[in-house]
Design a protein around this motif. Structure first.
Motif, PDB file in Angstrom:
ATOM      1  N   LEU A   1       2.293  50.023   4.491  1.00 11.87           N
ATOM      2  CA  LEU A   1       3.393  49.018   5.323  1.00 11.87           C
ATOM      3  C   LEU A   1       4.708  49.373   4.556  1.00 11.87           C
ATOM      4  CD1 LEU A   1       4.188  47.053   7.232  1.00 11.87           C
ATOM      5  CD2 LEU A   1       3.575  45.400   5.469  1.00 11.87           C
ATOM      6  N   ASP A   2       4.801  49.356   3.347  1.00 11.23           N
ATOM      7  CA  ASP A   2       5.951  49.821   2.632  1.00 11.23           C
ATOM      8  C   ASP A   2       6.787  50.872   2.881  1.00 11.23           C
ATOM      9  OD1 ASP A   2       5.316  47.076   1.363  1.00 11.23           O
ATOM     10  OD2 ASP A   2       4.870  48.009  -0.710  1.00 11.23           O
ATOM     11  N   TRP A   3       5.880  51.884   2.921  1.00  9.28           N
ATOM     12  CA  TRP A   3       6.561  53.317   3.330  1.00  9.28           C
ATOM     13  C   TRP A   3       7.060  53.394   4.605  1.00  9.28           C
ATOM     14  CZ3 TRP A   3       5.729  57.570   6.549  1.00  9.28           C
ATOM     15  CH2 TRP A   3       6.230  58.728   6.109  1.00  9.28           C
ATOM     16  N   ALA A   4       6.260  52.744   5.656  1.00 13.86           N
ATOM     17  CA  ALA A   4       6.313  52.800   6.899  1.00 13.86           C
ATOM     18  C   ALA A   4       7.854  51.949   7.193  1.00 13.86           C
ATOM     19  CB  ALA A   4       5.029  52.581   7.874  1.00 13.86           C
ATOM     20  N   ALA A   5       7.797  50.746   6.528  1.00 15.54           N
ATOM     21  CA  ALA A   5       9.093  50.071   6.839  1.00 15.54           C
ATOM     22  C   ALA A   5      10.452  50.750   6.276  1.00 15.54           C
ATOM     23  CB  ALA A   5       8.876  48.714   6.123  1.00 15.54           C
TER      24      ALA A   5
ATOM     25  N   ARG B   1       9.826  42.636   6.292  1.00 14.25           N
ATOM     26  CA  ARG B   1      11.195  42.087   6.335  1.00 14.25           C
ATOM     27  C   ARG B   1      12.025  42.037   5.117  1.00 14.25           C
ATOM     28  NH1 ARG B   1      10.015  36.522   9.768  1.00 14.25           N
ATOM     29  NH2 ARG B   1      10.420  37.236  11.756  1.00 14.25           N
ATOM     30  N   ARG B   2      11.050  42.096   3.840  1.00 17.52           N
ATOM     31  CA  ARG B   2      11.904  42.120   2.439  1.00 17.52           C
ATOM     32  C   ARG B   2      12.149  43.425   2.343  1.00 17.52           C
ATOM     33  NH1 ARG B   2       7.474  38.760   0.998  1.00 17.52           N
ATOM     34  NH2 ARG B   2       6.246  40.654   0.292  1.00 17.52           N
ATOM     35  N   ILE B   3      11.467  44.431   2.732  1.00 22.71           N
ATOM     36  CA  ILE B   3      11.932  45.792   2.407  1.00 22.71           C
ATOM     37  C   ILE B   3      12.983  46.384   3.784  1.00 22.71           C
ATOM     38  CG2 ILE B   3      10.894  48.181   2.712  1.00 22.71           C
ATOM     39  CD1 ILE B   3       8.411  46.923   1.908  1.00 22.71           C
ATOM     40  N   ALA B   4      12.748  46.053   4.749  1.00 23.25           N
ATOM     41  CA  ALA B   4      13.753  46.582   6.012  1.00 23.25           C
ATOM     42  C   ALA B   4      14.140  45.321   6.853  1.00 23.25           C
ATOM     43  CB  ALA B   4      12.952  47.526   6.727  1.00 23.25           C
ATOM     44  N   PRO B   5      15.070  44.629   6.418  1.00 17.76           N
ATOM     45  CA  PRO B   5      15.151  43.294   7.160  1.00 17.76           C
ATOM     46  C   PRO B   5      15.961  43.684   8.417  1.00 17.76           C
ATOM     47  CG  PRO B   5      16.993  43.668   5.414  1.00 17.76           C
ATOM     48  CD  PRO B   5      15.923  44.833   5.278  1.00 17.76           C
ATOM     49  N   ASP B   6      16.390  44.585   8.887  1.00  9.05           N
ATOM     50  CA  ASP B   6      17.077  45.137  10.154  1.00  9.05           C
ATOM     51  C   ASP B   6      16.310  45.792  11.143  1.00  9.05           C
ATOM     52  OD1 ASP B   6      19.751  43.938   9.253  1.00  9.05           O
ATOM     53  OD2 ASP B   6      20.168  45.796   8.116  1.00  9.05           O
ATOM     54  N   VAL B   7      15.111  45.849  10.702  1.00  8.12           N
ATOM     55  CA  VAL B   7      14.139  46.750  11.552  1.00  8.12           C
ATOM     56  C   VAL B   7      13.455  45.721  12.841  1.00  8.12           C
ATOM     57  CG1 VAL B   7      11.899  47.834  11.695  1.00  8.12           C
ATOM     58  CG2 VAL B   7      13.590  48.650  10.133  1.00  8.12           C
ATOM     59  N   ASP B   8      13.329  46.132  13.816  1.00 12.82           N
ATOM     60  CA  ASP B   8      12.743  45.924  15.029  1.00 12.82           C
ATOM     61  C   ASP B   8      11.294  45.615  14.903  1.00 12.82           C
ATOM     62  OD1 ASP B   8      12.229  44.325  17.201  1.00 12.82           O
ATOM     63  OD2 ASP B   8      12.976  45.870  18.520  1.00 12.82           O
TER      64      ASP B   8
END
Length: 304
Positions: free
Chosen positions: A54-58, A112-119
């Motif tokens: 998940l971390d990598w994908a985000a 959200r913590r890793i990529a807050p702007d991702v849909d």
């Protein structure tokens, strides 16, 4: 594009939607309205390997401006039917969905913590992990899964599941395993591309160079000595498409798998083909399919 030859002897506010796409009886619900090829699908199971995936994908979705679709699959539970115990009949027991919802809620918060702007979108599905996960990736451009930890029994079964996902998916599958401590291999900080299958060579090279170019990294292309003529034509085309990507060619006369593993230590990404023919039922892993279980870097595998 600078080309170097080497030879080696053997050796914002995110919008999240939790859509339960399967009830305890495995009935399908509405699917997320995502356009084809613009999202990354990642499978999570609440374990450490799933969180790494998940971390990598985000991070990947954020870097490339793609949507992130998080999927958790709850398997069916089979139990003996008390009313027909003498006949040995089995029945499917409804699965409590609370844990699945909790896994997805935790996954959304982590992403959200890793990529807050991702849909973000999520799906909770019931059934066979391989079938339901590869089904969920139909409108995505990449499927991401975690690599099971090295333990006997269950881990061996999970590695088999990972191999089946790679073979069944019609998308590239990235198997994520991250090293606890920094590794310093010959191609550390680069993208390692393995030209281990002629039928998928063009696709593997294109995806590998694209990944390197987007990261501003060089590539190391590992190839058997006898495939150099075919490779030269592909590389010449790649030079025109990505002239700023530094490229290193490594001809191998011995074990290609061993060289891929060695070169991948500390690499940003490894890209290779599974070299498995979908038309042939093969219960064991091919040499290249074993690579994701031997390295501690994200490994993108392309099936024929």
């Amino acid at each position: 594009m600078k080309r170097v030859d080497r030879s080696r002897p053997p050796s914002a506010s995110p919008r999240s939607r939790l859509s339960s796409e399967a009830s305890a009886q495995a009935s399908d619900g509405p699917k997320s309205p995502r356009r084809q090829g613009i999202s990354i699908t990642v499978g999570v199971n609440g374990s450490g390997s799933g969180w790494q995936a998940l971390d990598w994908a985000a991070a990947e979705a954020s870097a490339h401006g793609r949507q992130l679709h998080i999927v958790h699959v709850a398997g069916r539970q089979v139990a003996l039917d008390p009313s027909s115990a003498a006949l040995g009949l089995y029945s499917v027991v409804p699965i409590p969905m609370e844990r699945g919802h909790q896994v997805l809620e935790d996954a959304v918060q982590r992403a959200r913590r890793i990529a807050p702007d991702v849909d973000l979108t999520t799906s909770l599905r019931v059934g066979d992990v391989v079938g339901r996960l590869t089904e969920a990736d139909e409108d995505a451009s990449l499927l991401v899964v975690g690599r099971p930890e090295r333990r006997t029994g269950v881990a061996s079964l999970r590695r088999s599941i990972t191999r089946r996902i790679i073979r069944r998916s019609h998308l590239p599958v990235t198997v994520v395993a991250l090293a606890q401590d920094p590794e310093h291999g010959p191609s550390a900080g680069r993208v390692v591309i393995a030209m281990n299958d002629d039928r998928t060579a063009a696709t593997v090279l294109q995806l590998g160079i694209s990944a390197a170019a987007s990261r501003g990294l060089g590539v190391t292309i590992v190839h058997p000595v006898d495939r150099r003529p075919t490779l030269d034509a592909l590389v010449s085309r790649a030079e025109m498409l990505s002239p700023r990507t530094e490229m290193r060619l490594l001809a191998v006369s011995g074990s290609l798998t061993d060289t891929i593993v060695s070169e991948s230590r500390g690499a940003a990404l490894a890209v290779l083909a599974s070299a498995h023919d979908r038309r042939v039922r093969m219960p064991w892993a091919t040499a290249s399919e074993r690579v994701p279980s031997l390295v501690r870097v994200p490994t993108m595998v392309i099936s024929r």
